[in-house]
Design a protein around this motif. Structure first.
Motif, PDB file in Angstrom:
ATOM      1  N   VAL A 133      41.884  10.483  10.082  1.00 24.33           N
ATOM      2  CA  VAL A 133      40.273  10.685  10.411  1.00 24.33           C
ATOM      3  C   VAL A 133      40.163  10.944  11.945  1.00 24.33           C
ATOM      4  CG1 VAL A 133      38.279   9.543  10.290  1.00 24.33           C
ATOM      5  CG2 VAL A 133      39.491   9.620   8.099  1.00 24.33           C
ATOM      6  N   GLU A 134      40.847   9.705  12.576  1.00 20.90           N
ATOM      7  CA  GLU A 134      40.598   9.883  14.149  1.00 20.90           C
ATOM      8  C   GLU A 134      41.017  11.088  14.800  1.00 20.90           C
ATOM      9  OE1 GLU A 134      41.219   4.885  14.509  1.00 20.90           O
ATOM     10  OE2 GLU A 134      42.953   6.402  15.277  1.00 20.90           O
ATOM     11  N   ILE A 150      41.165  14.097  13.276  1.00 21.12           N
ATOM     12  CA  ILE A 150      40.266  15.315  12.912  1.00 21.12           C
ATOM     13  C   ILE A 150      38.912  14.826  13.651  1.00 21.12           C
ATOM     14  CG2 ILE A 150      38.839  16.050  11.014  1.00 21.12           C
ATOM     15  CD1 ILE A 150      41.145  15.179   9.117  1.00 21.12           C
ATOM     16  N   GLN A 151      38.465  13.807  13.848  1.00 20.79           N
ATOM     17  CA  GLN A 151      37.503  13.595  14.850  1.00 20.79           C
ATOM     18  C   GLN A 151      37.434  14.125  16.151  1.00 20.79           C
ATOM     19  OE1 GLN A 151      36.225   9.499  13.935  1.00 20.79           O
ATOM     20  NE2 GLN A 151      34.807  10.050  12.366  1.00 20.79           N
ATOM     21  N   LYS A 206      36.973  17.496  16.275  1.00 22.61           N
ATOM     22  CA  LYS A 206      35.486  17.905  15.826  1.00 22.61           C
ATOM     23  C   LYS A 206      35.700  18.844  14.465  1.00 22.61           C
ATOM     24  CE  LYS A 206      33.224  17.228  20.355  1.00 22.61           C
ATOM     25  NZ  LYS A 206      34.445  16.558  21.037  1.00 22.61           N
ATOM     26  N   SER A 246      35.185  17.246  11.541  1.00 26.14           N
ATOM     27  CA  SER A 246      34.667  16.266  10.403  1.00 26.14           C
ATOM     28  C   SER A 246      33.952  17.029   9.400  1.00 26.14           C
ATOM     29  CB  SER A 246      34.147  15.112  11.079  1.00 26.14           C
ATOM     30  OG  SER A 246      34.949  14.464  12.032  1.00 26.14           O
ATOM     31  N   GLY A 247      33.139  18.174   9.828  1.00 28.82           N
ATOM     32  CA  GLY A 247      32.138  18.848   8.966  1.00 28.82           C
ATOM     33  C   GLY A 247      33.093  19.727   7.605  1.00 28.82           C
ATOM     34  N   HIS A 248      34.436  19.873   7.958  1.00 25.15           N
ATOM     35  CA  HIS A 248      35.195  20.622   7.146  1.00 25.15           C
ATOM     36  C   HIS A 248      35.713  19.518   5.965  1.00 25.15           C
ATOM     37  CE1 HIS A 248      34.467  24.472   9.011  1.00 25.15           C
ATOM     38  NE2 HIS A 248      34.779  23.768  10.036  1.00 25.15           N
ATOM     39  N   VAL A 249      34.953  19.609   4.939  1.00 35.03           N
ATOM     40  CA  VAL A 249      35.174  18.404   3.660  1.00 35.03           C
ATOM     41  C   VAL A 249      36.673  19.156   2.984  1.00 35.03           C
ATOM     42  CG1 VAL A 249      34.756  17.057   1.630  1.00 35.03           C
ATOM     43  CG2 VAL A 249      33.242  17.453   3.475  1.00 35.03           C
ATOM     44  N   PHE A 278      39.926  18.691   4.782  1.00 35.83           N
ATOM     45  CA  PHE A 278      40.322  16.967   5.083  1.00 35.83           C
ATOM     46  C   PHE A 278      40.724  16.515   3.874  1.00 35.83           C
ATOM     47  CE2 PHE A 278      38.783  12.827   4.079  1.00 35.83           C
ATOM     48  CZ  PHE A 278      39.550  11.920   5.249  1.00 35.83           C
ATOM     49  N   THR A 325      44.686  14.833   3.944  1.00 33.64           N
ATOM     50  CA  THR A 325      44.849  13.532   3.167  1.00 33.64           C
ATOM     51  C   THR A 325      45.756  13.642   2.250  1.00 33.64           C
ATOM     52  OG1 THR A 325      42.529  12.950   3.862  1.00 33.64           O
ATOM     53  CG2 THR A 325      43.601  11.442   2.390  1.00 33.64           C
TER      54      THR A 325
END
Length: 262
Positions: free
Chosen positions: A39-40, A42-43, A46, A48-51, A54, A58
């Motif tokens: 998550v870090e 990916i943030q 930037k 994070s909006g692409h679910v 992600f 994961t």
């Protein structure tokens, strides 16, 4: 400083019992940490909006952590390698569905981020399985390197190590970190001896200390490139999971490659 100490104490209270106990509680904790680390990253990018990417990244991290000797994934008909290929195809397919808001470069970043995190944490599980002495040896060497580099750098630091990436690090500090690590490595081996000679232990200690510092610089390069101060905020005063475990994740695969841990 007070906040950093309080956070460090709290983290050790949680981390050390799980490391000592091992088995499935430790494994679940590693899955949790690896997800936070992903998550870090990916943030930072930037994304994070692409679910969907992600979720796929994961899944790739968790698949790498499975460590199934046969290569098969329990409950399904395909292997870990086939699952990775499937995730690659789905990520590339998503670049079309996202109409270039999620690019080929973004897909490559997701893949490399998942592999980087997955491999590092996979070897954390494997090193713990090899024995407590191995995991504590590596942790003590890394902590000694960080501490030695800090104090030697403050006392004697004049020449910058890599100012573009990490302006506060000095060559004198890096050397001091290696010296501190060697002292701790010798003491550790005298108290809890490995099946290696002292010369081998010193060589491995220098290896861990040097590559641990490189791992720290790699994380600093990420942050510099993406213009962030810390990888995250989950550890007040320390930053994120990657800020604390960057050296460890870089070193653990390497000590398996040189067969110090097997």
């Amino acid at each position: 400083m007070k906040q950093r100490i309080q956070t460090a104490i709290l983290a050790l209270i949680v981390f050390l019992p799980l490391v000592i106990y091992g088995e499935w509680p430790f494994t679940l904790f590693v899955y949790f940490l690896s997800t936070l680390a992903l998550v870090e990253l990916i943030q930072m990018r930037k994304l994070s909006g692409h679910v969907i990417p992600f979720i796929l990244a994961t899944a790739l991290v968790w698949i790498i952590l499975l460590q199934m000797p046969s290569g098969a994934i329990p409950g399904v008909w395909f292997t870990i390698i086939e699952a990775i290929v499937l995730i690659v195809v789905l990520l590339l397919g998503y670049t079309v569905l996202a109409k270039n808001t999620f690019t080929f470069d973004d897909a490559g970043f997701m893949l490399l981020a998942a592999i980087y995190v997955g491999i590092g944490f996979n070897y954390l599980i494997e090193t713990r399985a090899a024995g407590l002495n191995y995991i504590f040896f590596v942790l003590f060497i890394i902590w000694a390197t960080d501490t030695g580099a800090y104090f030697f750098g403050r006392a004697f630091g004049k020449r910058k190590l890599w100012p573009i990436i990490s302006p506060n690090k000095t060559i004198e500090g890096a050397i001091g970190g290696v010296i501190s690590a060697c002292i701790v490595g010798v003491i550790f081996h005298l108290i809890y001896p490995f099946d290696f000679s002292m010369i081998i232990i010193l060589g491995v200690t220098v290896f861990i200390s040097v590559f641990g510092q490189i791992g720290d610089l790699v994380e600093s390069a990420f942050k510099r490139h993406y213009d962030v101060k810390d990888s995250g905020k989950i550890l007040p005063g320390h930053g994120g999971i990657l800020d604390r475990l960057d050296s460890l994740l870089f070193v653990l695969p390497l000590i398996h490659f040189i067969h110090f841990v097997s």
